[in-house]
Scaffold this motif. Structure first.
Motif, PDB file in Angstrom:
ATOM      1  N   TRP A  14       0.793  -1.224   0.000  1.00 11.30           N
ATOM      2  CA  TRP A  14       0.000   0.000   0.000  1.00 11.30           C
ATOM      3  C   TRP A  14       0.825   1.273   0.000  1.00 11.30           C
ATOM      4  CZ3 TRP A  14       0.983   2.954   4.210  1.00 11.30           C
ATOM      5  CH2 TRP A  14       1.446   2.309   5.360  1.00 11.30           C
ATOM      6  N   VAL A  15       2.151   1.180   0.014  1.00 12.80           N
ATOM      7  CA  VAL A  15       2.950   2.393  -0.088  1.00 12.80           C
ATOM      8  C   VAL A  15       4.029   2.166  -1.127  1.00 12.80           C
ATOM      9  CG1 VAL A  15       4.559   1.767   1.746  1.00 12.80           C
ATOM     10  CG2 VAL A  15       4.237   4.153   1.194  1.00 12.80           C
ATOM     11  N   GLN A  68      -2.950   0.395   9.547  1.00 14.51           N
ATOM     12  CA  GLN A  68      -3.573   0.495   8.233  1.00 14.51           C
ATOM     13  C   GLN A  68      -4.460  -0.710   7.918  1.00 14.51           C
ATOM     14  OE1 GLN A  68      -3.862   2.859   6.162  1.00 14.51           O
ATOM     15  NE2 GLN A  68      -2.239   4.325   6.540  1.00 14.51           N
ATOM     16  N   TYR A  92       2.497   8.088   6.632  1.00 13.58           N
ATOM     17  CA  TYR A  92       2.094   6.709   6.384  1.00 13.58           C
ATOM     18  C   TYR A  92       0.881   6.296   7.218  1.00 13.58           C
ATOM     19  CZ  TYR A  92       6.540   6.866   4.110  1.00 13.58           C
ATOM     20  OH  TYR A  92       7.574   7.232   3.289  1.00 13.58           O
ATOM     21  N   LYS A 145      -4.950   7.462   5.840  1.00 15.42           N
ATOM     22  CA  LYS A 145      -5.679   6.333   5.265  1.00 15.42           C
ATOM     23  C   LYS A 145      -5.874   6.472   3.756  1.00 15.42           C
ATOM     24  CE  LYS A 145      -7.187   4.054   9.123  1.00 15.42           C
ATOM     25  NZ  LYS A 145      -7.286   2.601   9.367  1.00 15.42           N
ATOM     26  N   SER A 162      -4.989   6.636   0.219  1.00 19.47           N
ATOM     27  CA  SER A 162      -3.753   6.211  -0.449  1.00 19.47           C
ATOM     28  C   SER A 162      -3.213   7.275  -1.397  1.00 19.47           C
ATOM     29  CB  SER A 162      -3.988   4.899  -1.197  1.00 19.47           C
ATOM     30  OG  SER A 162      -4.989   5.050  -2.189  1.00 19.47           O
ATOM     31  N   ARG A 193      -1.511   9.882   0.713  1.00 13.85           N
ATOM     32  CA  ARG A 193      -0.320   9.309   1.322  1.00 13.85           C
ATOM     33  C   ARG A 193       0.829   9.253   0.316  1.00 13.85           C
ATOM     34  NH1 ARG A 193      -2.593   4.795   2.958  1.00 13.85           N
ATOM     35  NH2 ARG A 193      -1.871   3.520   1.216  1.00 13.85           N
ATOM     36  N   GLN A 194       0.536   8.806  -0.910  1.00 18.87           N
ATOM     37  CA  GLN A 194       1.572   8.706  -1.923  1.00 18.87           C
ATOM     38  C   GLN A 194       2.022  10.086  -2.396  1.00 18.87           C
ATOM     39  OE1 GLN A 194      -0.128   6.014  -4.790  1.00 18.87           O
ATOM     40  NE2 GLN A 194      -0.247   4.365  -3.288  1.00 18.87           N
TER      41      GLN A 194
END
Length: 293
Positions: free
Chosen positions: A13-14, A76, A258, A261, A263, A266-267
């Motif tokens: 997810w990251v 997460q 991170y 929630k 995505s 976050r990215q």
């Protein structure tokens, strides 16, 4: 789960896990002078940034700090395997106004009424933060209780409890020199007293752990859309404006981004940390002189 397994799994997810590196290219320096998307900017003048000697650039994380990987992954993924305790109701009862926080605390409405703007009390008292912002993990206050799944559902389904939680968030934002300007989107901006609040934040690094707890709790109690605006503002103030300490920059780059929630946000934040936010010392000084005019 071992740290190696957690590192491998977190890659689901990251993006961009890899070694820490310094970003010094011209495009990155130019991008660092622009506001961070999703955060606020302030027309007010900046204060002096913490000193960083030339030729000693800070490391910029290209992934979460190894010591935080397992904690991030558990959060997460919603703490898989964690068993709900149906008889554990302290957090629900506290936000329903039925019991006080402890030790040496108060009922939630009294805390909002009496502690708001009481910087000394909010700074020195260490037991209340786990009551205001519970999460699923054990904390340092033995009289508080980890948040249970059934409590999450009960609080989120109760309008009065939701309103109290929102007021707790506003109170702590105010403590940190930040103001919520849009309850729908979670947009935040600097409050008029941000200078004194940032001085306190930079001088008392235990507040970084409190902010971690706040970010996690937003994601647990129905306000995950508030996470990205808060983290975006902190990134902006820590990296672009250099108003927050090196410890705060480390928390931003190694951990806070991170916990978001969403995505896409976050990215986006990770990309900014890796590619756009590094300013060598001479560029920091130049940028500061321009913003002080």
């Amino acid at each position: 789960m071992g740290s190696n397994g957690a590192l491998a799994k977190i890659g689901k997810w990251v993006n961009g896990l890899g070694p820490r590196r310094d970003v010094r290219d011209q495009d990155s320096r130019e991008a660092a002078k622009r506001p961070i998307q999703g955060s606020c900017t302030s027309a007010q003048t900046t204060t002096a940034a913490p000193h960083r000697t030339p030729h000693q650039p800070e490391a910029v994380a290209a992934g979460p700090s190894p010591e935080h990987v397992e904690s991030i992954l558990l959060y997460q993924e919603g703490y898989p395997g964690l068993v709900d305790c149906p008889d554990c109701n302290k957090n629900r009862d506290f936000y329903f106004g039925q019991i006080p926080s402890s030790p040496h605390g108060d009922y939630i409405d009294a805390i909002h009424n009496k502690w708001w703007n009481n910087t000394g009390r909010l700074e020195r008292h260490h037991g209340y933060i786990q009551w205001l912002f519970p999460n699923r993990e054990e904390g340092l206050n033995p009289e508080a209780q980890p948040l249970q799944q059934h409590e999450i559902e009960a609080i989120c389904d109760n309008p009065a409890a939701c309103a109290r939680f929102l007021k707790s968030y506003k109170m702590m934002l105010n403590f940190y020199g930040i103001r919520l300007v849009n309850q729908t989107t979670g947009e935040v901006t600097l409050a008029t007293h941000w200078r004194t609040a940032f001085t306190n934040l930079n001088s008392n690094p235990h507040n970084l752990m409190r902010i971690t707890r706040i970010i996690k709790c937003l994601g647990e109690l129905g306000l995950e859309r508030y996470q990205a605006p808060l983290v975006g503002l902190l990134l902006d103030q820590a990296f672009r404006e250099r108003r927050l300490s090196a410890a705060c920059r480390k928390s931003c780059g190694d951990f806070w981004i991170y916990l978001v929630k969403d995505s896409e946000s976050r990215q986006h934040f990770q990309s900014l940390i890796m590619d756009k936010l590094y300013l060598p010392e001479d560029d920091v000084s130049s940028h500061r002189r321009k913003t002080e005019r």
